[in-house]
Scaffold this motif. Structure first.
Motif, PDB file in Angstrom:
ATOM      1  N   THR A   2       0.849  -1.170   0.000  1.00  0.00           N
ATOM      2  CA  THR A   2       0.000   0.000   0.000  1.00  0.00           C
ATOM      3  C   THR A   2       0.892   1.230   0.000  1.00  0.00           C
ATOM      4  O   THR A   2       2.078   1.162   0.329  1.00  0.00           O
ATOM      5  CB  THR A   2      -0.940   0.046   1.227  1.00  0.00           C
ATOM      6  OG1 THR A   2      -0.165  -0.010   2.415  1.00  0.00           O
ATOM      7  CG2 THR A   2      -1.951  -1.075   1.187  1.00  0.00           C
ATOM      8  N   GLN A   3       0.278   2.337  -0.359  1.00  0.00           N
ATOM      9  CA  GLN A   3       1.015   3.587  -0.486  1.00  0.00           C
ATOM     10  C   GLN A   3       0.173   4.720   0.069  1.00  0.00           C
ATOM     11  O   GLN A   3      -1.025   4.804  -0.198  1.00  0.00           O
ATOM     12  CB  GLN A   3       1.291   3.796  -1.974  1.00  0.00           C
ATOM     13  CG  GLN A   3       2.380   4.734  -2.313  1.00  0.00           C
ATOM     14  CD  GLN A   3       2.695   4.663  -3.801  1.00  0.00           C
ATOM     15  OE1 GLN A   3       2.192   3.837  -4.529  1.00  0.00           O
ATOM     16  NE2 GLN A   3       3.534   5.555  -4.239  1.00  0.00           N
ATOM     17  N   ALA A   4       0.807   5.586   0.863  1.00  0.00           N
ATOM     18  CA  ALA A   4       0.145   6.772   1.401  1.00  0.00           C
ATOM     19  C   ALA A   4       1.196   7.701   1.990  1.00  0.00           C
ATOM     20  O   ALA A   4       2.259   7.243   2.437  1.00  0.00           O
ATOM     21  CB  ALA A   4      -0.877   6.400   2.472  1.00  0.00           C
ATOM     22  N   LEU A   5       0.893   8.990   1.986  1.00  0.00           N
ATOM     23  CA  LEU A   5       1.743   9.992   2.633  1.00  0.00           C
ATOM     24  C   LEU A   5       3.198   9.944   2.168  1.00  0.00           C
ATOM     25  O   LEU A   5       4.100  10.275   2.926  1.00  0.00           O
ATOM     26  CB  LEU A   5       1.683   9.837   4.156  1.00  0.00           C
ATOM     27  CG  LEU A   5       0.302  10.004   4.785  1.00  0.00           C
ATOM     28  CD1 LEU A   5       0.342   9.609   6.252  1.00  0.00           C
ATOM     29  CD2 LEU A   5      -0.206  11.423   4.618  1.00  0.00           C
ATOM     30  N   GLY A   6       3.427   9.506   0.936  1.00  0.00           N
ATOM     31  CA  GLY A   6       4.791   9.453   0.415  1.00  0.00           C
ATOM     32  C   GLY A   6       5.575   8.220   0.815  1.00  0.00           C
ATOM     33  O   GLY A   6       6.782   8.149   0.607  1.00  0.00           O
ATOM     34  N   PHE A   7       4.896   7.243   1.407  1.00  0.00           N
ATOM     35  CA  PHE A   7       5.539   5.994   1.808  1.00  0.00           C
ATOM     36  C   PHE A   7       4.929   4.821   1.060  1.00  0.00           C
ATOM     37  O   PHE A   7       3.745   4.826   0.739  1.00  0.00           O
ATOM     38  CB  PHE A   7       5.367   5.734   3.315  1.00  0.00           C
ATOM     39  CG  PHE A   7       6.062   6.728   4.183  1.00  0.00           C
ATOM     40  CD1 PHE A   7       7.410   6.604   4.461  1.00  0.00           C
ATOM     41  CD2 PHE A   7       5.362   7.791   4.716  1.00  0.00           C
ATOM     42  CE1 PHE A   7       8.052   7.524   5.262  1.00  0.00           C
ATOM     43  CE2 PHE A   7       5.996   8.722   5.537  1.00  0.00           C
ATOM     44  CZ  PHE A   7       7.359   8.591   5.804  1.00  0.00           C
ATOM     45  N   ALA A   8       5.749   3.801   0.834  1.00  0.00           N
ATOM     46  CA  ALA A   8       5.278   2.521   0.305  1.00  0.00           C
ATOM     47  C   ALA A   8       5.500   1.475   1.384  1.00  0.00           C
ATOM     48  O   ALA A   8       6.588   1.391   1.960  1.00  0.00           O
ATOM     49  CB  ALA A   8       6.032   2.145  -0.964  1.00  0.00           C
ATOM     50  N   PHE A   9       4.458   0.705   1.663  1.00  0.00           N
ATOM     51  CA  PHE A   9       4.521  -0.357   2.652  1.00  0.00           C
ATOM     52  C   PHE A   9       4.395  -1.679   1.902  1.00  0.00           C
ATOM     53  O   PHE A   9       3.345  -1.983   1.346  1.00  0.00           O
ATOM     54  CB  PHE A   9       3.384  -0.211   3.668  1.00  0.00           C
ATOM     55  CG  PHE A   9       3.440   1.095   4.424  1.00  0.00           C
ATOM     56  CD1 PHE A   9       4.110   1.180   5.624  1.00  0.00           C
ATOM     57  CD2 PHE A   9       2.834   2.235   3.902  1.00  0.00           C
ATOM     58  CE1 PHE A   9       4.171   2.390   6.310  1.00  0.00           C
ATOM     59  CE2 PHE A   9       2.886   3.443   4.584  1.00  0.00           C
ATOM     60  CZ  PHE A   9       3.560   3.521   5.791  1.00  0.00           C
ATOM     61  N   CYS A  10       5.474  -2.427   1.866  1.00  0.00           N
ATOM     62  CA  CYS A  10       5.510  -3.691   1.140  1.00  0.00           C
ATOM     63  C   CYS A  10       5.194  -4.827   2.101  1.00  0.00           C
ATOM     64  O   CYS A  10       5.890  -5.005   3.105  1.00  0.00           O
ATOM     65  CB  CYS A  10       6.900  -3.882   0.530  1.00  0.00           C
ATOM     66  SG  CYS A  10       7.083  -5.378  -0.427  1.00  0.00           S
ATOM     67  N   SER A  11       4.128  -5.571   1.806  1.00  0.00           N
ATOM     68  CA  SER A  11       3.792  -6.734   2.626  1.00  0.00           C
ATOM     69  C   SER A  11       4.942  -7.725   2.600  1.00  0.00           C
ATOM     70  O   SER A  11       5.777  -7.714   1.693  1.00  0.00           O
ATOM     71  CB  SER A  11       2.534  -7.416   2.081  1.00  0.00           C
ATOM     72  OG  SER A  11       1.412  -6.595   2.259  1.00  0.00           O
ATOM     73  N   GLY A  12       4.969  -8.608   3.578  1.00  0.00           N
ATOM     74  CA  GLY A  12       6.005  -9.639   3.607  1.00  0.00           C
ATOM     75  C   GLY A  12       6.002 -10.419   2.310  1.00  0.00           C
ATOM     76  O   GLY A  12       4.964 -10.912   1.881  1.00  0.00           O
ATOM     77  N   GLN A  13       7.168 -10.490   1.698  1.00  0.00           N
ATOM     78  CA  GLN A  13       7.296 -11.186   0.428  1.00  0.00           C
ATOM     79  C   GLN A  13       7.935 -12.548   0.637  1.00  0.00           C
ATOM     80  O   GLN A  13       9.052 -12.664   1.137  1.00  0.00           O
ATOM     81  CB  GLN A  13       8.129 -10.361  -0.557  1.00  0.00           C
ATOM     82  CG  GLN A  13       7.451  -9.076  -0.983  1.00  0.00           C
ATOM     83  CD  GLN A  13       6.143  -9.338  -1.693  1.00  0.00           C
ATOM     84  OE1 GLN A  13       6.099 -10.033  -2.705  1.00  0.00           O
ATOM     85  NE2 GLN A  13       5.063  -8.797  -1.168  1.00  0.00           N
ATOM     86  N   LEU A  14       7.191 -13.562   0.253  1.00  0.00           N
ATOM     87  CA  LEU A  14       7.695 -14.928   0.292  1.00  0.00           C
ATOM     88  C   LEU A  14       8.615 -15.151  -0.908  1.00  0.00           C
ATOM     89  O   LEU A  14       8.514 -14.447  -1.915  1.00  0.00           O
ATOM     90  CB  LEU A  14       6.534 -15.913   0.252  1.00  0.00           C
ATOM     91  CG  LEU A  14       5.549 -15.841   1.415  1.00  0.00           C
ATOM     92  CD1 LEU A  14       4.392 -16.794   1.179  1.00  0.00           C
ATOM     93  CD2 LEU A  14       6.236 -16.131   2.723  1.00  0.00           C
ATOM     94  N   PRO A  15       9.470 -16.149  -0.849  1.00  0.00           N
ATOM     95  CA  PRO A  15      10.387 -16.427  -1.958  1.00  0.00           C
ATOM     96  C   PRO A  15       9.728 -17.251  -3.062  1.00  0.00           C
ATOM     97  O   PRO A  15      10.193 -18.338  -3.423  1.00  0.00           O
ATOM     98  CB  PRO A  15      11.524 -17.185  -1.278  1.00  0.00           C
ATOM     99  CG  PRO A  15      10.855 -17.904  -0.161  1.00  0.00           C
ATOM    100  CD  PRO A  15       9.783 -16.967   0.325  1.00  0.00           C
ATOM    101  N   ILE A  16       8.655 -16.714  -3.601  1.00  0.00           N
ATOM    102  CA  ILE A  16       7.923 -17.401  -4.672  1.00  0.00           C
ATOM    103  C   ILE A  16       8.262 -16.725  -5.996  1.00  0.00           C
ATOM    104  O   ILE A  16       8.132 -15.500  -6.121  1.00  0.00           O
ATOM    105  CB  ILE A  16       6.408 -17.340  -4.429  1.00  0.00           C
ATOM    106  CG1 ILE A  16       6.059 -18.036  -3.113  1.00  0.00           C
ATOM    107  CG2 ILE A  16       5.644 -17.953  -5.596  1.00  0.00           C
ATOM    108  CD1 ILE A  16       4.620 -17.833  -2.660  1.00  0.00           C
ATOM    109  N   ASN A  17       8.683 -17.505  -6.963  1.00  0.00           N
ATOM    110  CA  ASN A  17       8.955 -16.968  -8.291  1.00  0.00           C
ATOM    111  C   ASN A  17       7.614 -16.573  -8.911  1.00  0.00           C
ATOM    112  O   ASN A  17       6.732 -17.425  -9.070  1.00  0.00           O
ATOM    113  CB  ASN A  17       9.655 -18.025  -9.146  1.00  0.00           C
ATOM    114  CG  ASN A  17       9.987 -17.535 -10.528  1.00  0.00           C
ATOM    115  OD1 ASN A  17       9.148 -16.997 -11.233  1.00  0.00           O
ATOM    116  ND2 ASN A  17      11.227 -17.728 -10.930  1.00  0.00           N
ATOM    117  N   PRO A  18       7.428 -15.296  -9.271  1.00  0.00           N
ATOM    118  CA  PRO A  18       6.123 -14.866  -9.774  1.00  0.00           C
ATOM    119  C   PRO A  18       5.765 -15.462 -11.134  1.00  0.00           C
ATOM    120  O   PRO A  18       4.590 -15.530 -11.480  1.00  0.00           O
ATOM    121  CB  PRO A  18       6.250 -13.342  -9.852  1.00  0.00           C
ATOM    122  CG  PRO A  18       7.706 -13.086  -9.935  1.00  0.00           C
ATOM    123  CD  PRO A  18       8.376 -14.193  -9.189  1.00  0.00           C
TER     124      PRO A  18
END
Length: 131
Positions: free
Chosen positions: A23-39
């Motif tokens: 998500t993105q707000a107030l000039g920040f990006a918050f990246c959810s925990g990313q698993l090591p899955i090849n997209p």
């Protein structure tokens, strides 16, 4: 009220539950925990080094969708299945932040989704979409 923008990209694996890739707000990006899955394949690589590399590549892809890069990361949290893997994870992690690394917490956890060995989340500065 500040508008929240959902970050979504096919260059990172889709969320495996009721949450956004970021998500993105107030000039920040918050990246959810990313698993090591090849997209592209949905596969999880073997070993903590390859899994760390894939998780961080997925973080980079989500941030890119928000107009940010790894250089914009302010804070990460790394979740490890086994703290004995810390030196291996740390060596790969360092290659993604060679200059001015972000603040970081590393936590050993009992179990991660899909029984992976590592998961990484991040907070970064990002230009709001459409600005």
């Amino acid at each position: 009220m500040t508008n929240k923008i959902t970050i979504s990209t096919p260059d990172a694996p889709p969320a495996v539950g009721p949450y956004a890739q970021g998500t993105q707000a107030l000039g920040f990006a918050f990246c959810s925990g990313q698993l090591p899955i090849n997209p592209e394949t949905g596969a999880v690589p073997e070993g903590v080094e390859a899994q760390t590399r894939q998780s961080l590549s997925n973080v980079a892809a989500v941030l890119a969708a928000a107009g940010a890069s790894m250089d914009d990361v302010l804070k990460t949290t790394v979740f490890l299945k086994d703290m004995n893997d810390f030196p291996l994870m740390n060596a790969i992690y360092a290659t993604y932040f060679p200059g001015d690394p972000p603040a970081r917490s590393t936590i050993e956890v009992a179990r991660l989704p899909k029984d992976v060995l590592v998961e990484v989340e991040a907070i970064a500065l990002a230009k709001l979409k459409g600005v």
